[in-house]
Design an enzyme around this catalytic site. Sequence first.
Site, PDB file in Angstrom:
ATOM      1  N   GLY A 126      15.495  49.950  46.954  1.00  0.00           N
ATOM      2  CA  GLY A 126      14.751  49.973  47.237  1.00  0.00           C
ATOM      3  C   GLY A 126      13.299  49.915  46.759  1.00  0.00           C
ATOM      4  O   GLY A 126      11.936  50.424  46.562  1.00  0.00           O
TER       5      GLY A 126
ATOM      6  N   ASP B 120      27.164  38.936  35.458  1.00  0.00           N
ATOM      7  CA  ASP B 120      25.626  38.320  36.019  1.00  0.00           C
ATOM      8  C   ASP B 120      26.110  37.876  37.473  1.00  0.00           C
ATOM      9  O   ASP B 120      25.010  36.899  38.237  1.00  0.00           O
ATOM     10  CB  ASP B 120      25.872  37.575  34.898  1.00  0.00           C
ATOM     11  CG  ASP B 120      25.341  38.335  33.891  1.00  0.00           C
ATOM     12  OD1 ASP B 120      24.878  39.079  33.845  1.00  0.00           O
ATOM     13  OD2 ASP B 120      25.492  37.430  32.787  1.00  0.00           O
TER      14      ASP B 120
ATOM     15  N   GLU C 208      17.049  41.834  31.737  1.00  0.00           N
ATOM     16  CA  GLU C 208      17.346  41.731  30.573  1.00  0.00           C
ATOM     17  C   GLU C 208      16.326  40.769  29.837  1.00  0.00           C
ATOM     18  O   GLU C 208      15.596  40.879  29.264  1.00  0.00           O
ATOM     19  CB  GLU C 208      18.667  41.657  30.414  1.00  0.00           C
ATOM     20  CG  GLU C 208      19.156  42.593  28.615  1.00  0.00           C
ATOM     21  CD  GLU C 208      20.995  42.325  28.098  1.00  0.00           C
ATOM     22  OE1 GLU C 208      20.855  42.446  29.353  1.00  0.00           O
ATOM     23  OE2 GLU C 208      21.072  41.791  27.204  1.00  0.00           O
TER      24      GLU C 208
HETATM   25  O1  F6P Z   1      27.157  37.916  30.741  1.00  0.00           O
HETATM   26  C1  F6P Z   1      27.971  39.511  31.005  1.00  0.00           C
HETATM   27  C2  F6P Z   1      26.643  40.293  30.110  1.00  0.00           C
HETATM   28  O2  F6P Z   1      26.622  41.181  30.141  1.00  0.00           O
HETATM   29  C3  F6P Z   1      24.808  39.818  30.371  1.00  0.00           C
HETATM   30  O3  F6P Z   1      24.204  40.473  31.579  1.00  0.00           O
HETATM   31  C4  F6P Z   1      24.536  40.864  29.085  1.00  0.00           C
HETATM   32  O4  F6P Z   1      23.172  40.272  28.322  1.00  0.00           O
HETATM   33  C5  F6P Z   1      25.420  40.399  28.105  1.00  0.00           C
HETATM   34  O5  F6P Z   1      26.643  39.998  28.557  1.00  0.00           O
HETATM   35  C6  F6P Z   1      25.979  41.355  27.169  1.00  0.00           C
HETATM   36  O6  F6P Z   1      26.216  40.738  25.876  1.00  0.00           O
HETATM   37  P1  F6P Z   1      26.471  41.564  24.827  1.00  0.00           P
HETATM   38  O7  F6P Z   1      27.167  43.178  24.607  1.00  0.00           O
HETATM   39  O8  F6P Z   1      27.225  40.324  23.790  1.00  0.00           O
HETATM   40  O9  F6P Z   1      25.372  41.784  23.428  1.00  0.00           O
END
Ligand code: F6P
Length: 312
Positions: free
Chosen positions: A170, A112, A207
């Site tokens: 892009g 992130d 997400e």
């Molecule tokens: O914190 C990193 C991250 O990859 C987020 O971007 C994502 O929403 C989350 O972890 C997903 O976590 P998990 O694999 O526990 O569902």
Amino acid sequence: MNGAIRGVTRTALERGWEVWGVENGYEGLLEDRRRRLDDRSVGGILHRGGTVLGTARSKEFVTPEGQRRAAENLLGAGIGGLVVIGGEGSLAGAQRLFELGIGTIGIPATIDNDVPHTEMAVGVDTALNTALESIDRIKDTASSHQRAHVVEVMGRNCGYLALMSAIAGGAEAVLVPEFEPDPEGILEALRRSYARGKPHFIVVAAEGAALTAAELHEYINRTPGAFESRLTVLGHVQRGGSPLAYDRILSGRMGAAAVEALVGGETGVMIGLQGRRMERIPLPEVAGKIRPLDPELYELAQVLAGLSASGA
Ligand code: F6P
């Protein structure tokens, strides 16, 4: 993360220290699950994604009782320093253990890239390039079929990955949790794009965006006269794969810097990349905090998409 484990281990061994790897993160600390790491046990791991030590989100460690028990396990085993590799939650845990008398050092690792006081966290560059490769591929089919494509990338609370992959790929539009979505504006851009003869229209959505990728995809398909839309959710492919050179170097440098901080007796800090230097940032400045997304980069994404009404 393997690069950081290797960096910590090799630097500490060179200092004549004994190194133990904790299995499964904080859960392993609670269960006292550790294994001795020597030079060979971190050989051949640099090119591998994930972590050879395993990781887990521990509910018990979040409680004061769990944190006390973890600290007792470490002190009981005579462990003199702990390097924690992870994101916001992991670094908050490192701060709690520091308050309980453990000499902790944090290494920021989260795709992130929302940890304050470091330009980059371990794993970001590889995840970004994975997302980018997919966007490039999707653009090929989007152009051939004259379709709109909505691509969901990771980022439950943070739009960094979405924003950067939109700029690098892009994309025509981007949806991030930090900024209000404008579905009508996106549709307008889509119509302008179509009118100008653009053969594709790519939207990258985090997400956790308020208007989800799936919702936008349905909205486009429901709207008469808009492009037909297709939805791709990239998901956990972004969290695996062989790390790129940038991540291998960054993790090695951060691992070494973490041990140097321990050697210097400066604990309760996180290693952060600032410019070309590895700095030591007090954990309270990063623990449980997030770095906001840069609004200028969000603006830039719109400008580079070249679809503003004034440019029409
Ligand atoms: O914190 C990193 C991250 O990859 C987020 O971007 C994502 O929403 C989350 O972890 C997903 O976590 P998990 O694999 O526990 O569902």
